[in-house]
Design a protein around this motif. Structure first.
Motif: not given
Ligand SMILES: [Zn+2]
Ligand SMILES: [Zn+2]
Length: 236
Positions: A188, A191-196, A198-199, A207, A210, A214
């Protein structure tokens, strides 16, 4: 079927301490059965009777097509198709049944030689696992050092724990839940780190673990073995 095809030493499955050991067990059973059935066993009459009767699910048709020769697949199909025809269309079958697939051959009730044998052998292997856990301190330690139990196999082991004496079942289930939940929390966070990442503010950020979050999250949710990223692979 030859007994040794599906014999896998339990500790071998737990040694890598990477990913879910029961996913590893399933993947081993699946590939051994697919190779077995498209190899010499294909010509053994008692095995052919079983493949004629059960056929294969769509996923396992794909697997045997990956590992087997075109001729071996065709020979398996030749006698299976004959049996399907007999069951669905023969004069004997017709009068009693108004519908085409009145009985066991109904396509919605898909049966599969590999699925059935995987289940049977998985049950035996899980019994050995429970037995080891019950009596060997060293195996209990190995078990507790696992990185992950996927959701699917955590459920499976929890159900199987009813075959242990009650005193052993409780700590076993607690351990199963601990391993599964701690991995869920890790994945979890990844995945959150992965999304961040992209900021735009994180454009030169790290990375961490992360990059394959997925794949690991999907493996955790589905019970499908994930063996890690190839070097140089970069889809992030
Ligand atoms: Zn698993
Ligand atoms: Zn199958």
């Amino acid at each position: 079927m030859r007994e040794d095809i599906c014999s896998i030493p339990i500790s071998e499955l737990f040694e890598p301490k990477k990913g879910c050991p029961i996913c590893r067990m399933d993947a081993m059973l699946e590939s051994r059965l697919a190779e077995y059935i498209t190899g010499a066993a294909m010509m053994e009459p008692d095995v052919r009777i079983e493949t004629n009767r059960l056929g294969f699910c769509s996923h396992h048709f794909d697997r045997i097509c990956e590992v087997g020769s075109r001729l071996s697949i065709a020979l398996i199909l030749e006698s299976h198709l004959k049996e399907v025809e007999e069951r669905a269309f023969s004069a004997k079958a017709a009068p009693k049944k108004k519908k085409l697939f009145g009985g066991a051959a109904a396509p919605e009730k898909e049966t599969c030689f590999i699925c059935e044998n995987m289940e049977k052998n998985r049950n035996h292997l899980v019994d050995s696992l429970l037995n080891l856990w019950g009596k060997e301190e060293e195996f209990r330690r190995l078990f507790s050092e696992q990185e992950c139990l996927c959701l699917h196999h955590a459920h499976l082991l929890e159900d199987a724990a009813s075959r242990l004496p009650k005193k052993a079942a409780e700590p076993f289930c607690a351990e199963v839940r601990r391993l599964s939940q701690s991995y869920l929390q890790t994945v979890e966070a990844d995945v959150t780190h992965f999304c961040r990442m992209f900021d735009y503010r994180n454009k030169d950020g790290d990375w961490g673990n992360s990059r394959d979050a997925i794949e690991r999250a999907i493996a955790y949710l589905t019970g499908r073995l994930y063996t890690g990223r190839e070097d140089g692979e970069d889809k992030a």
